[in-house]
Design a protein around this motif. Structure first.
Motif, PDB file in Angstrom:
ATOM      1  N   UNK A  83       0.863  -1.287  -0.081  1.00  0.00           N
ATOM      2  CA  UNK A  83      -0.086   0.036   0.027  1.00  0.00           C
ATOM      3  C   UNK A  83       1.049   1.147   0.176  1.00  0.00           C
ATOM      4  N   UNK A  84       1.708   1.219   0.721  1.00  0.00           N
ATOM      5  CA  UNK A  84       2.794   2.530   0.918  1.00  0.00           C
ATOM      6  C   UNK A  84       3.327   2.777  -0.571  1.00  0.00           C
ATOM      7  N   UNK A  85       4.028   1.621  -1.060  1.00  0.00           N
ATOM      8  CA  UNK A  85       4.443   1.891  -2.541  1.00  0.00           C
ATOM      9  C   UNK A  85       3.498   2.418  -3.552  1.00  0.00           C
ATOM     10  N   UNK A  86       2.025   1.853  -3.236  1.00  0.00           N
ATOM     11  CA  UNK A  86       1.060   2.639  -4.307  1.00  0.00           C
ATOM     12  C   UNK A  86       0.998   4.088  -3.938  1.00  0.00           C
TER      13      UNK A  86
ATOM     14  N   UNK B 128      -4.342   0.538  -6.300  1.00  0.00           N
ATOM     15  CA  UNK B 128      -3.897   0.235  -7.654  1.00  0.00           C
ATOM     16  C   UNK B 128      -4.904   0.499  -8.840  1.00  0.00           C
ATOM     17  N   UNK B 129      -6.029  -0.168  -8.796  1.00  0.00           N
ATOM     18  CA  UNK B 129      -7.026   0.342  -9.655  1.00  0.00           C
ATOM     19  C   UNK B 129      -7.338   1.799  -9.361  1.00  0.00           C
ATOM     20  N   UNK B 130      -7.604   1.939  -7.986  1.00  0.00           N
ATOM     21  CA  UNK B 130      -7.591   3.413  -7.744  1.00  0.00           C
ATOM     22  C   UNK B 130      -9.216   4.095  -7.656  1.00  0.00           C
TER      23      UNK B 130
ATOM     24  N   UNK C  41     -18.123  11.004  -2.430  1.00  0.00           N
ATOM     25  CA  UNK C  41     -18.299  10.069  -3.582  1.00  0.00           C
ATOM     26  C   UNK C  41     -16.921   9.133  -3.941  1.00  0.00           C
ATOM     27  N   UNK C  42     -17.053   8.484  -5.134  1.00  0.00           N
ATOM     28  CA  UNK C  42     -15.974   7.629  -5.647  1.00  0.00           C
ATOM     29  C   UNK C  42     -14.975   8.515  -6.156  1.00  0.00           C
ATOM     30  N   UNK C  43     -13.606   8.648  -5.532  1.00  0.00           N
ATOM     31  CA  UNK C  43     -12.467   9.133  -6.299  1.00  0.00           C
ATOM     32  C   UNK C  43     -11.866   8.158  -7.168  1.00  0.00           C
TER      33      UNK C  43
END
Length: 581
Positions: free
Chosen positions: A428-431, A500-502, A509-511
């Motif tokens: 997670x940190x790398x992302x 990742x997919x983000x 709302x969805x970012x």
């Protein structure tokens, strides 16, 4: 070495099971039936199991006619003799799982990732949510109670499909909080009893869970629900939330960091703060993360006074971590009761721990330069072909000022193993830091499906995450242990979907903010969010890791990275064009 009796079970050799029972050791259930088939003939049959009352220890008593268990058994057997009834129940079961899984599905060029995100991560999350750590082969809640930490981490996947169950869970956990904001570390549901250990992180998992729920659902009515404190009286969920954070802020040590107590997330650092003076860097970063989330929540709700209070607290904690805990190339793990640092380049063993590095990034405490340096140190000192280790080098001598971690075998468990929960946070940190290629490498290094290729070495299920995999510091490198007993499945799921997919929830709302391998030129996600089905396709013609050039919503250009909200039951078609901005 395989023992002869294991390689040649008597029942198989003799063709006859013995109807025996086992009360200790490693049980294996087997069922024997005799079926005769004519040429070309088909027969359909049902095998079923259910619980009955245990026979008396003092008599040879079996299932008595007229007892509740007997009548229930007769009723159940009667139903299951009807093959159509069995088909009906099986279809209901399949429909349940289809509905559960269809709330989020991804299509990427990576079939293994698809398989885990779409099915196996979700299944492991569902099991750990319903059964905590009781379901596995190893020790769990039946012995130690149900952990507050586990309860609030095992919610990401469940929240998408069953938000009402997560809501109930949060209210339940609020009931184990004391009026001063401290909490039981674990509890037993039937007796409503538990243990108050003084772990530094325990109170903070409640606000973590509440905030996670609110971002997904926008169900702010939850904050007005009244819940009793464990030691009497009651308060709203908002009051429980505030008390948890304020208790932690009142529990700071000499360096302005969170006191260690009997441990933080790492239960085996149980002697660091035994005298009440040791301080935890990871715990302080986790506190900083929760404070930052509180600032975002109160900013959205318009609670300006609380916003300023927790923003000031965040800045102080972040400053203290950067001032006292930066070791030059990474953040130390903490200060012991005698004031000496550990997880430092000055130590001979346990020089660097992964958690303070990953959470310095996750919490936002590390600036861009330090984030890059400390994550590079993780890669340099902690990387293995099967993922990053929890610490390096492992302890070879018992250190009574640190605790159980130094008593574990080097290369296993918390003493230098590839701890999957820890690896999920490095991923997670790398992302968050924007290094998609490095994150993708970690993902595949730790993926059970990849590690289980050599089953004789791995020795665990290939479809669920284990607590840890033995590192090269032990001769059994690559052997997994404690399957199911981990929150890593939920964290890997969350990190892939949201970072990742983000596509991650915010109060508004969805970012949309992908961070993907450059080889991913096209990928999709279908996600249920607040009753709306978002079907999102990503196009990455230039092969970038990050960057969104255009977003189209239902055929119209959308200027914001936060997707609009729609009426429940709607379907929203989204197209995202990635590229350098």
């Amino acid at each position: 070495m395989i023992r002869l009796r294991d390689a040649n079970p008597e029942a198989v050799e003799l063709g006859q099971c013995f109807n025996s029972e086992i009360t200790a050791g490693d049980p294996c259930a087997s069922i024997q039936s005799e079926i005769e088939l004519e040429a070309g003939e088909e027969k359909e049959f049902v095998i079923f199991m259910f619980l009955v009352d245990k026979p008396s220890l003092h008599t040879n008593e079996r299932l008595k006619k007229g007892s509740k268990s007997y009548l229930k058994a007769v009723e159940t057997i009667g139903k299951l003799r009807d093959i159509e009834y069995v088909h009906k129940k099986f279809e209901e079961l399949k429909k349940y799982w289809d509905n559960y899984l269809q709330t989020l599905q991804v299509q990427t060029p990576d079939e293994k990732l698809n398989l885990f995100i779409n099915v196996w991560n979700r299944y492991q999350i569902a099991v750990t949510f319903d059964m905590s750590r009781n379901a596995g082969y190893y020790h769990g809640g039946l012995l130690f109670g149900t952990g507050i930490r586990d309860q609030m981490q095992d919610i990401f996947g469940e929240l998408i499909a069953n938000p009402e169950k997560v809501r109930d869970r949060i209210i339940e956990v609020c009931g184990y909080q004391f009026k001063d904001g401290s909490m039981l570390h674990n509890f037993f549901r039937i007796s409503k009893s538990g243990e108050k250990t003084g772990h530094s992180d325990t109170p903070l998992w409640l606000p973590f869970g509440i905030i996670t729920y609110l971002k997904e659902t926008a169900d702010f009515r939850l904050l007005d629900e009244k819940v009793e404190f464990y030691d009497g009286g009651s308060g709203t969920v908002l009051r429980h939330l505030i008390k948890a954070v304020d208790f932690s802020l009142s529990n700071l040590g000499k360096h302005g960091l969170l006191k260690f107590g009997r441990g933080d997330w790492n239960d085996t650092l149980d002697y660091v703060g035994l005298k009440g003076k040791g301080e935890t860097v990871w715990g302080s970063e986790f506190l900083a993360y929760v404070l930052k989330e509180m600032v975002e929540l109160f900013n959205y709700l318009g609670f300006k006074k609380l916003l300023r209070k927790y923003l000031d607290a965040y800045l102080k904690i972040a400053n203290n971590i950067n001032r006292f805990c930066w070791d030059g190339k990474w953040y130390i793990r903490g200060f012991k009761d005698d004031g000496k640092p550990f997880g430092s380049s000055r130590n001979k063993e346990g020089k660097i721990f992964a958690n303070p590095q990953s959470w310095a990034v996750i919490s936002g405490v590390a600036d861009e330069e330090r984030a890059k340096i400390c994550l590079a140190s993780v890669e340099k000192y902690l990387d293995t072909p099967k993922g990053p280790k929890i610490l390096h080098p492992p302890f070879t001598k018992v250190d009574p000022s640190i605790g159980l971690a130094t008593r574990c075998v080097p290369g296993k468990k918390e003493n230098g193993a590839i701890f999957n929960h820890v690896a999920s946070w490095v991923f997670l940190a790398e992302l968050i830091a924007g290094d998609a290629e490095r994150a993708y490498k970690i993902y595949h290094a730790t993926l059970p499906l990849n590690n289980a290729i050599d089953a004789d070495i791995y020795k665990m299920e290939p479809y669920v995450y284990s607590e840890y995999v033995t590192s090269p510091d032990h001769q059994t490198f690559g052997e997994a242990s404690h399957s199911w007993l981990t929150g890593s499945s939920d964290w890997f799921f969350k990190s892939v979907v949201e970072y990742m997919i983000g596509v991650r929830p915010t109060y508004a709302g969805l970012l949309v903010d992908p961070c993907v391998p450059s080889v991913w030129k096209n990928f999709k996600i279908t996600r249920l969010f607040r009753g709306v089905k978002y079907e999102i396709e990503f196009l990455n013609p230039d092969g970038v890791n990050k960057g969104v050039k255009e977003i189209w919503v239902n055929g119209r250009r959308h200027s914001d990275h936060i997707l609009p909200l729609f009426k429940k039951g709607s379907v929203c078609d989204v197209k995202v064009i990635m590229g350098k901005i």
